[in-house]
Enzyme design. Structure first.
Site, PDB file in Angstrom:
ATOM      1  N   ASP A 251       0.724  -1.141   0.074  1.00 53.72           N
ATOM      2  CA  ASP A 251      -0.116  -0.046  -0.031  1.00 53.72           C
ATOM      3  C   ASP A 251       0.829   1.202  -0.087  1.00 53.72           C
ATOM      4  O   ASP A 251       1.432   1.506   0.842  1.00 53.72           O
ATOM      5  CB  ASP A 251      -0.858  -0.082   1.273  1.00 53.72           C
ATOM      6  CG  ASP A 251      -1.888   1.012   1.291  1.00 53.72           C
ATOM      7  OD1 ASP A 251      -3.214   0.773   1.029  1.00 53.72           O
ATOM      8  OD2 ASP A 251      -1.700   2.122   1.430  1.00 53.72           O
ATOM      9  N   ASN A 259      -1.871  13.275  -3.815  1.00 48.92           N
ATOM     10  CA  ASN A 259      -2.847  13.657  -4.663  1.00 48.92           C
ATOM     11  C   ASN A 259      -3.311  14.943  -4.345  1.00 48.92           C
ATOM     12  O   ASN A 259      -3.223  15.780  -5.363  1.00 48.92           O
ATOM     13  CB  ASN A 259      -4.409  12.594  -4.316  1.00 48.92           C
ATOM     14  CG  ASN A 259      -4.399  11.708  -5.312  1.00 48.92           C
ATOM     15  OD1 ASN A 259      -3.838  11.661  -6.408  1.00 48.92           O
ATOM     16  ND2 ASN A 259      -5.005  10.585  -4.955  1.00 48.92           N
ATOM     17  N   HIS A 264      -4.592  15.014  -9.305  1.00 46.59           N
ATOM     18  CA  HIS A 264      -5.150  13.416  -9.572  1.00 46.59           C
ATOM     19  C   HIS A 264      -4.458  12.919 -10.606  1.00 46.59           C
ATOM     20  O   HIS A 264      -4.167  11.668 -10.608  1.00 46.59           O
ATOM     21  CB  HIS A 264      -6.504  13.577  -9.560  1.00 46.59           C
ATOM     22  CG  HIS A 264      -7.318  12.236  -9.142  1.00 46.59           C
ATOM     23  ND1 HIS A 264      -7.925  12.032  -7.862  1.00 46.59           N
ATOM     24  CD2 HIS A 264      -7.712  11.286  -9.852  1.00 46.59           C
ATOM     25  CE1 HIS A 264      -8.369  10.936  -7.873  1.00 46.59           C
ATOM     26  NE2 HIS A 264      -8.446  10.242  -9.154  1.00 46.59           N
ATOM     27  N   ASP A 268      -2.398   9.428 -10.504  1.00 50.29           N
ATOM     28  CA  ASP A 268      -2.702   8.406 -11.649  1.00 50.29           C
ATOM     29  C   ASP A 268      -1.547   7.815 -12.124  1.00 50.29           C
ATOM     30  O   ASP A 268      -1.022   6.797 -12.492  1.00 50.29           O
ATOM     31  CB  ASP A 268      -3.447   8.790 -12.691  1.00 50.29           C
ATOM     32  CG  ASP A 268      -5.032   8.673 -12.494  1.00 50.29           C
ATOM     33  OD1 ASP A 268      -5.320   8.486 -11.292  1.00 50.29           O
ATOM     34  OD2 ASP A 268      -5.893   9.163 -13.343  1.00 50.29           O
ATOM     35  N   GLU A 295      -4.822   2.577  -3.793  1.00 57.06           N
ATOM     36  CA  GLU A 295      -3.395   2.422  -3.873  1.00 57.06           C
ATOM     37  C   GLU A 295      -2.868   1.286  -3.371  1.00 57.06           C
ATOM     38  O   GLU A 295      -1.977   1.225  -2.377  1.00 57.06           O
ATOM     39  CB  GLU A 295      -2.852   3.804  -3.330  1.00 57.06           C
ATOM     40  CG  GLU A 295      -3.651   4.505  -2.389  1.00 57.06           C
ATOM     41  CD  GLU A 295      -4.160   3.765  -1.146  1.00 57.06           C
ATOM     42  OE1 GLU A 295      -4.888   3.065  -1.272  1.00 57.06           O
ATOM     43  OE2 GLU A 295      -3.808   4.201  -0.060  1.00 57.06           O
TER      44      GLU A 295
HETATM   45  N1  LIG Z   1      -4.876   9.402  -8.405  1.00 61.80           N
HETATM   46  C1  LIG Z   1      -5.656   8.461  -8.092  1.00 61.80           C
HETATM   47  N2  LIG Z   1      -5.805   8.312  -6.926  1.00 61.80           N
HETATM   48  C2  LIG Z   1      -6.466   7.375  -6.170  1.00 61.80           C
HETATM   49  C3  LIG Z   1      -7.292   6.439  -6.974  1.00 61.80           C
HETATM   50  N3  LIG Z   1      -7.903   5.493  -6.107  1.00 61.80           N
HETATM   51  C4  LIG Z   1      -7.791   5.897  -5.119  1.00 61.80           C
HETATM   52  N4  LIG Z   1      -7.028   7.145  -5.084  1.00 61.80           N
HETATM   53  C5  LIG Z   1      -6.793   7.992  -3.815  1.00 61.80           C
HETATM   54  O1  LIG Z   1      -5.859   7.421  -2.902  1.00 61.80           O
HETATM   55  C6  LIG Z   1      -6.229   7.963  -1.590  1.00 61.80           C
HETATM   56  C7  LIG Z   1      -5.874   6.858  -0.382  1.00 61.80           C
HETATM   57  O2  LIG Z   1      -6.132   7.601   0.557  1.00 61.80           O
HETATM   58  P1  LIG Z   1      -5.974   6.834   2.020  1.00 61.80           P
HETATM   59  O3  LIG Z   1      -6.949   5.436   1.983  1.00 61.80           O
HETATM   60  O4  LIG Z   1      -6.544   7.778   2.881  1.00 61.80           O
HETATM   61  O5  LIG Z   1      -4.731   6.527   2.193  1.00 61.80           O
HETATM   62  P2  LIG Z   1      -3.180   7.137   2.315  1.00 61.80           P
HETATM   63  O6  LIG Z   1      -3.401   8.676   2.079  1.00 61.80           O
HETATM   64  O7  LIG Z   1      -2.230   6.655   1.258  1.00 61.80           O
HETATM   65  O8  LIG Z   1      -2.878   6.955   3.842  1.00 61.80           O
HETATM   66  P3  LIG Z   1      -2.155   5.719   4.200  1.00 61.80           P
HETATM   67  O9  LIG Z   1      -2.576   4.637   3.308  1.00 61.80           O
HETATM   68  O10 LIG Z   1      -2.642   5.551   5.605  1.00 61.80           O
HETATM   69  O11 LIG Z   1      -0.642   5.769   4.175  1.00 61.80           O
HETATM   70  C8  LIG Z   1      -7.395   8.881  -1.854  1.00 61.80           C
HETATM   71  O12 LIG Z   1      -7.016  10.164  -1.906  1.00 61.80           O
HETATM   72  C9  LIG Z   1      -7.889   8.211  -3.089  1.00 61.80           C
HETATM   73  O13 LIG Z   1      -8.529   9.207  -3.717  1.00 61.80           O
HETATM   74  C10 LIG Z   1      -6.900   6.666  -8.249  1.00 61.80           C
HETATM   75  O14 LIG Z   1      -7.208   5.549  -9.253  1.00 61.80           O
HETATM   76  N5  LIG Z   1      -6.141   7.431  -8.905  1.00 61.80           N
END
Ligand SMILES: Nc1nc2c(ncn2[C@@H]2O[C@H](COP(=O)(O)OP(=O)(O)OP(=O)(O)O)[C@@H](O)[C@H]2O)c(=O)[nH]1
Length: 376
Positions: A251, A259, A264, A268, A295
């Site tokens: 992860d 982001n 965004h 990606d 992610e």
């Molecule tokens: N650009 C992009 N962002 C994504 C995609 N799928 C999920 N995300 C973003 O990934 C982020 C995941 O956030 P969190 O679940 O809070 O995890 P994190 O910020 O990585 O925090 P930790 O995992 O705790 O380190 C969110 O802001 C989602 O919008 C995608 O396909 N593209």
């Protein structure tokens, strides 16, 4: 597409398996009971003429031959799952049909030639017209072969009618009907080929959708749905073969922040680059690499225990720091936390995934950018 049927007609095996399978299926369905009608027709003409009393042995031998050919059509079954045997089965089935058609043509022609059996002429002509019509409409899978069958059934009766009938009216009628049958055969063969084309197109579309439904559109990796099935299959295999199996859940850390800072689109691109790095460094070792969440990525490593898998995982993690992903200028190096679990005796895939997920949770809770192994 059309080329394949023509090739098949020419005896070549260059036919798409789906089409060939369909043709075998249709041939079986359409030809299976046809032989019985020839036996019935022969019985009819023996019953309505003195043929049985003049040539009892011959009449019986021909009936027996029709019976054997009719039975062969039913008992010689295709192995639908064995595609390599399909061309041979088709040739055999057509051979039986040719033999039946030739036997009818020769036997009925000889009977018509003998004036003593004139009473049989009407049943013969009616049966001949019926069989030829059936050939034109039901044997349309192969145009050339169906035309040969049609000719074998029809031509002797047509020639004899021409010879014995002074007025030639019935012979002309038969000839015109023959021409109609040839045209009907050509048209029904075209329709059959069209149907095969449509069926094949549908099959291709279905396979394409099936593949797409298992892929993650952004990274091109397998998606969660596909991974879940692969996990269950690998777990079952590991239990049967009594082999170790490790699972990594990877992860990206603070991806929301990434982001928010870089946008965004940059996010990606980071996901794509991250997936590519995983593919390059761990893809060869693992049977199944998938994007299972926004992610979050998962990888199965058959043959490895948790400690060996953790070594690989840590090498990957460290490499993210020493060789950062090629990302937008100014972006911090992307880092990742990784949970590792290996399969416990009798454990199901879901339970293993849950333990790896808990290990990942601990890695996050303990400060991120680390590898944590699940408790057994
Ligand atoms: N650009 C992009 N962002 C994504 C995609 N799928 C999920 N995300 C973003 O990934 C982020 C995941 O956030 P969190 O679940 O809070 O995890 P994190 O910020 O990585 O925090 P930790 O995992 O705790 O380190 C969110 O802001 C989602 O919008 C995608 O396909 N593209």
């Amino acid at each position: 597409m059309n080329r394949s049927i023509r090739d098949a007609d020419a005896g070549s095996a260059v036919v798409a398996p789906g089409r060939l399978r369909q043709e075998v299926f249709d041939t079986r369905r359409r030809m299976r009971i046809g032989g019985v009608f020839y036996l019935f027709g022969w019985t009819l003409l023996v019953a309505y003429s003195p043929l049985g009393s003049v040539y009892p042995v011959h009449a019986l031998a021909v009936a027996a031959a029709f019976l054997v050919l009719a039975v062969l059509r039913v008992v010689v079954r295709p192995a639908l799952d064995n595609e390599r045997a399909h061309p041979r089965w088709l040739n055999l089935q057509w051979g039986i049909v040719f033999a039946t058609a030739a036997l009818w043509g020769v036997a009925s022609g000889l009977v018509m030639l003998d004036a003593r059996f004139a009473a049989a002429n009407v049943p013969i002509l009616l049966c001949t017209v019926a069989y030829a019509t059936a050939c034109a409409h039901t044997l349309s899978m192969r145009r050339g072969r169906a035309l040969a069958c049609l000719t074998l059934v029809y031509l002797p009766a047509l020639c004899v009618t021409w010879r014995v009938d002074a007025g030639a009216g019935p012979a002309w009628a038969l000839l015109v009907y023959f021409a109609y049958l040839v045209l009907a055969l050509v048209s029904s063969h075209r329709e059959y080929r069209l149907r095969l084309d449509l069926d094949e197109e549908l099959r291709i579309q279905r396979d394409r959708f099936e593949t797409l439904s298992r892929l993650d559109a952004l990274t091109g990796l397998a998606n969660r749905r596909h991974f879940s099935e692969a996990l269950d299959a690998e777990v079952a295999r590991a239990h049967v073969e009594d082999q170790p199996l490790a699972l990594l859940i990877v992860d990206i850390d603070h991806f929301k922040r990434f982001n928010d800072t870089h946008g965004h689109v940059a996010g990606d691109l980071a996901l794509v680059a991250f997936a590519q790095r995983l593919r390059e460094q761990l893809g060869e070792r693992g049977v199944q690499l998938a994007r299972v969440g926004g992610e979050e990525f998962a990888l199965l490593l058959p043959g490895l225990r948790a400690d060996a898998a953790a070594v690989l995982a840590d090498r990957f993690r460290v490499d993210l720091g020493t060789s950062p992903l090629p990302l937008v200028v100014g972006a911090d190096a992307v880092r990742a936390s990784i949970g590792v679990a290996d399969l416990l005796p009798g454990e199901m895939g879901e339970a293993m995934y849950l333990r790896a997920d808990r290990a990942l949770y601990r890695a996050k809770a303990e400060g991120r950018d680390r590898v944590v192994c699940a408790e057994g």
